[in-house]
Design a protein around this motif. Structure first.
Motif, PDB file in Angstrom:
ATOM      1  N   SER A 110     -19.354  16.973 -41.431  1.00  0.00           N
ATOM      2  CA  SER A 110     -18.165  16.488 -42.126  1.00  0.00           C
ATOM      3  C   SER A 110     -16.944  17.382 -42.015  1.00  0.00           C
ATOM      4  N   GLY A 111     -17.065  18.539 -41.376  1.00  0.00           N
ATOM      5  CA  GLY A 111     -15.902  19.232 -40.855  1.00  0.00           C
ATOM      6  C   GLY A 111     -14.991  19.962 -41.803  1.00  0.00           C
ATOM      7  N   SER A 112     -14.361  19.304 -42.729  1.00  0.00           N
ATOM      8  CA  SER A 112     -13.327  19.970 -43.509  1.00  0.00           C
ATOM      9  C   SER A 112     -13.878  21.081 -44.386  1.00  0.00           C
ATOM     10  N   VAL A 113     -15.131  20.971 -44.810  1.00  0.00           N
ATOM     11  CA  VAL A 113     -15.724  21.977 -45.696  1.00  0.00           C
ATOM     12  C   VAL A 113     -16.975  22.616 -45.095  1.00  0.00           C
ATOM     13  N   CYS A 114     -17.269  22.300 -43.852  1.00  0.00           N
ATOM     14  CA  CYS A 114     -18.453  22.842 -43.185  1.00  0.00           C
ATOM     15  C   CYS A 114     -18.282  22.610 -41.681  1.00  0.00           C
ATOM     16  N   MET A 115     -19.352  22.848 -40.924  1.00  0.00           N
ATOM     17  CA  MET A 115     -19.278  22.614 -39.482  1.00  0.00           C
ATOM     18  C   MET A 115     -18.820  21.189 -39.197  1.00  0.00           C
ATOM     19  N   ASP A 116     -17.983  21.016 -38.171  1.00  0.00           N
ATOM     20  CA  ASP A 116     -17.551  19.678 -37.790  1.00  0.00           C
ATOM     21  C   ASP A 116     -18.492  19.127 -36.722  1.00  0.00           C
ATOM     22  N   ARG A 117     -18.191  17.935 -36.230  1.00  0.00           N
ATOM     23  CA  ARG A 117     -19.124  17.289 -35.302  1.00  0.00           C
ATOM     24  C   ARG A 117     -19.237  18.048 -33.979  1.00  0.00           C
ATOM     25  N   HIS A 118     -18.163  18.680 -33.542  1.00  0.00           N
ATOM     26  CA  HIS A 118     -18.208  19.440 -32.297  1.00  0.00           C
ATOM     27  C   HIS A 118     -19.092  20.680 -32.460  1.00  0.00           C
ATOM     28  N   GLU A 119     -18.904  21.379 -33.567  1.00  0.00           N
ATOM     29  CA  GLU A 119     -19.697  22.576 -33.835  1.00  0.00           C
ATOM     30  C   GLU A 119     -21.163  22.227 -34.049  1.00  0.00           C
ATOM     31  N   ALA A 120     -21.420  21.119 -34.759  1.00  0.00           N
ATOM     32  CA  ALA A 120     -22.794  20.696 -35.001  1.00  0.00           C
ATOM     33  C   ALA A 120     -23.474  20.250 -33.716  1.00  0.00           C
ATOM     34  N   ALA A 148     -22.826  21.443 -30.700  1.00  0.00           N
ATOM     35  CA  ALA A 148     -23.148  22.670 -29.966  1.00  0.00           C
ATOM     36  C   ALA A 148     -24.369  23.348 -30.565  1.00  0.00           C
ATOM     37  N   LEU A 149     -24.484  23.322 -31.897  1.00  0.00           N
ATOM     38  CA  LEU A 149     -25.668  23.890 -32.539  1.00  0.00           C
ATOM     39  C   LEU A 149     -26.912  23.089 -32.181  1.00  0.00           C
ATOM     40  N   ALA A 150     -26.798  21.774 -32.137  1.00  0.00           N
ATOM     41  CA  ALA A 150     -27.932  20.947 -31.744  1.00  0.00           C
ATOM     42  C   ALA A 150     -28.415  21.313 -30.348  1.00  0.00           C
TER      43      ALA A 150
END
Length: 254
Positions: A196-206, A208-210
């Motif tokens: 959800s990005g604004s308060v945690c990892m966003d979809r791009h960061e998630a 890359a983590l995946a």
């Protein structure tokens, strides 16, 4: 809908609430808030969303209930999912008065007959046959989700994520967090991605983590509940799939 993964069935019930059920054990993450379990949730105005929206949910079948931080603490939500003999695993930093949602975890457990484990930021416990490991969860004050003055919604020590094992299947729910170096070394079969990005990892960061985690399946949750949690789930799924990682969207209600 219901997702099947290994021995588990998985359902996203809205916000940060996921139900993971195996042959022997049922676990819920962060149940409730914003009307997602009372049948009162409404889509944010102007947001095209497929966020789950169903009738009141009152299964009371959870053997283990995990709570990560104040923002996800909801005593009514816990009552709706927890079995009469459930074990609650609640981060030690959760405060009902500060969250504005009494009673405290201790009073709730005493009133309802639950077992309660207050878990520290880096600790492993056994709860109703589930191995639960807590992980730091926070926004880096020098990171992409900090305000110009360096303040963050989730400072270090405010909450945790969990890596837990349900009937032999390892699951990561990182909670409300940036991607942290410790995440990349985890052995995970199912990644409940927070996008959800604004308060945690966003979809791009998630995404890359995946790729770094290389789990057997990725299922995003905790998006589109409110306008500030908006995320393009289909773009996330396409990104993860293009990285060669299996992904599923559990949107709607079943």
């Amino acid at each position: 809908m219901t997702v099947r993964h290994d021995t588990l069935t998985v359902r996203w019930l809205g916000y940060a609430t996921a139900r993971l059920s195996g042959p022997e054990t049922t676990v819920y993450t962060d149940p409730g808030r914003y009307g997602v379990l009372t049948g009162e949730w409404q889509p944010p105005e102007g947001l095209d969303t497929r966020h789950p929206a169903g009738p009141a949910y009152d299964a009371r079948d959870g053997d283990c209930v995990l709570v990560t931080h104040d923002h996800h603490y909801d005593p009514d939500g816990i009552r709706r999912v927890a079995a009469p003999d459930a074990t609650l695993v609640v981060y030690e930093g959760v405060g009902a008065e500060r969250a504005g949602r009494p009673p405290s975890p201790e009073a709730l457990a005493a009133n309802e007959g639950y077992d309660l484990i207050r878990i520290e930021e880096r600790e492993t416990v056994e709860a109703a046959g589930v191995t639960v490991r807590s992980l730091p969860a926070y926004n880096d004050p020098d990171g992409p989700h900090a305000k110009p003055d360096g303040s963050v919604v989730h400072p270090e020590g405010f909450g945790v994520g969990y890596r837990f094992v349900v009937d032999g299947v390892s699951v990561l729910w990182p909670g409300d967090s940036d991607v942290l170096p410790l995440h990349r070394g985890l052995d995970v079969s199912l990644f409940l991605a927070n996008v959800s990005g604004s308060v945690c990892m966003d979809r791009h960061e998630a995404a890359a983590l995946a790729e770094a985690l290389d789990p057997d399946l990725v299922c995003p949750i905790h998006y589109d509940t409110q306008s500030f949690l908006a995320a393009d789930s289909r773009a996330f799924a396409a990104d993860v799939a293009a990285r060669g990682v299996p992904v599923v969207l559990d949107e709607g209600w079943a």
